[in-house]
Design an enzyme around this catalytic site. Structure first.
Site, PDB file in Angstrom:
ATOM      1  N   GLY A 117       6.179  -8.811  37.885  1.00 33.99           N
ATOM      2  CA  GLY A 117       5.454  -9.506  36.841  1.00 33.99           C
ATOM      3  C   GLY A 117       5.626 -10.997  37.033  1.00 33.99           C
ATOM      4  O   GLY A 117       4.887 -11.648  37.758  1.00 33.99           O
ATOM      5  N   GLU A 142       1.912 -11.525  28.235  1.00 34.91           N
ATOM      6  CA  GLU A 142       1.734 -12.920  28.669  1.00 34.91           C
ATOM      7  C   GLU A 142       3.048 -13.703  28.612  1.00 34.91           C
ATOM      8  O   GLU A 142       3.082 -14.881  28.240  1.00 34.91           O
ATOM      9  CB  GLU A 142       0.632 -13.604  27.854  1.00 34.91           C
ATOM     10  CG  GLU A 142      -0.709 -12.904  28.034  1.00 34.91           C
ATOM     11  CD  GLU A 142      -1.889 -13.765  27.675  1.00 34.91           C
ATOM     12  OE1 GLU A 142      -1.836 -14.987  27.907  1.00 34.91           O
ATOM     13  OE2 GLU A 142      -2.872 -13.208  27.178  1.00 34.91           O
TER      14      GLU A 142
END
Length: 316
Positions: free
Chosen positions: A59, A297
């Site tokens: 990620g 996010e």
């Protein structure tokens, strides 16, 4: 986004991801031809675009990216997988922008670039949607790429700058997620005030009890603080303030607003008592939807890391 999220967080994240994650990379880094090809329908809302960063094992760590794109005879051949990708498999999804290894840099680290992969590309599959805790009306899929071929011109921005481009996109997206959280807090406050005014115990509204009234007051404080932090970060972006200042403000807004939203849904559920556990009241939906705000996010832990780095600490 704040106003949409005040009513339905799933629709709020669909809009946020459509604009911040779908449109923004093409608008910011795309060629004129790419903009002309994709943006008219995206901006009009006729189509959606996904933002393919997260992988099963990667990620925030660019070096862990395993998806690869090899340039063969004027085409990028993409192989790999992405996960938790919003707006990536709907009936109107037109493309996904994704990060992929496209080579090795001079320092031996992975060269990561951004590639546009249109929907319907052979070898590109949006797998069945996730069964999620919340955001039930949001389109979210794992993606697989098996020899998916796209033209060389589908490179988005400069080769080798893919991860930096996605990080810049996430800086803006954090402000938008904070706005979604502000809408959530506002909804919790509105619902709590209305219910506390109507529900009576021992002959008086429960809002007359300090135990409930003080909880509503806490919601008001969280709302005002979260909104001001979010608007401050947005204003700094619009004013063209130095990127370092904006990144710090965006991380602060995202961290405070999203954690406050989770707390706000817990408080609102408590104000509703037993009815807060029943599907007939929307407070239950906000309770389910809020948790992911602390994750998507950039997790709360990532935001704290960024904030500490912004103060000069060498945190890893």
């Amino acid at each position: 986004i704040e106003e949409v999220g005040r009513v339905d967080q799933s629709m709020g994240i669909t809009l946020e991801a459509a604009v911040g994650l779908g449109i923004n990379p093409i608008l910011t880094f795309g060629t004129e031809e790419q903009k002309q090809q994709w943006l008219p329908d995206l901006v009009a809302g006729r189509t959606l675009a996904g933002f393919g960063l997260t992988e099963p094992g990667a990620g925030s760590d660019a070096g862990a990216t395993r998806t690869r794109a090899e340039l063969v005879d004027g085409e990028w051949v993409v192989n790999g997988a992405k996960q938790f990708i919003t707006n990536s498999g709907s009936d109107i999804t037109s493309l996904v922008t994704l990060t992929a290894r496209t080579g090795t840099r001079a320092d031996g680290k992975a060269e990561v670039s951004t590639i546009i992969v249109p929907s319907g590309t052979p070898g590109f599959t949006a797998e069945p949607p996730y069964d999620k805790l919340g955001w039930h009306a949001s389109d979210t899929h794992p993606l697989t790429f098996q020899d998916a071929r796209v033209p060389e011109s589908n490179l988005l921005g400069e080769r080798g700058r893919g991860f930096a481009q996605f990080l810049a996109t996430l800086d803006d997206g954090r402000v938008a997620i904070a706005a979604l959280a502000v809408g959530c807090i506002q909804a919790c406050l509105d619902m709590s005030v209305q219910y506390a005014s109507e529900r009576t115990t021992f002959g008086v509204p429960i809002g007359a009890k300090q135990g409930v009234a003080f909880q509503v007051a806490d919601l008001e404080v969280m709302l005002e603080a979260a909104r001001m932090l979010t608007y401050r970060a947005a204003a700094m972006k619009d004013a063209g303030r130095p990127m370092k200042e904006f990144k710090q403000a965006a991380a602060i807004a995202k961290l405070y607003a999203t954690e406050s939203a989770v707390t706000a849904t817990r408080i609102a559920t408590q104000v509703f008592g037993g009815y807060g556990f029943m599907e007939e009241y929307p407070v239950t939906r906000f309770y389910r939807d809020a948790k992911v705000l602390e994750i998507g996010e950039g997790t709360s832990e990532v935001q704290r890391m960024l904030i500490a780095r912004g103060r000069g600490l060498p945190v890893e």
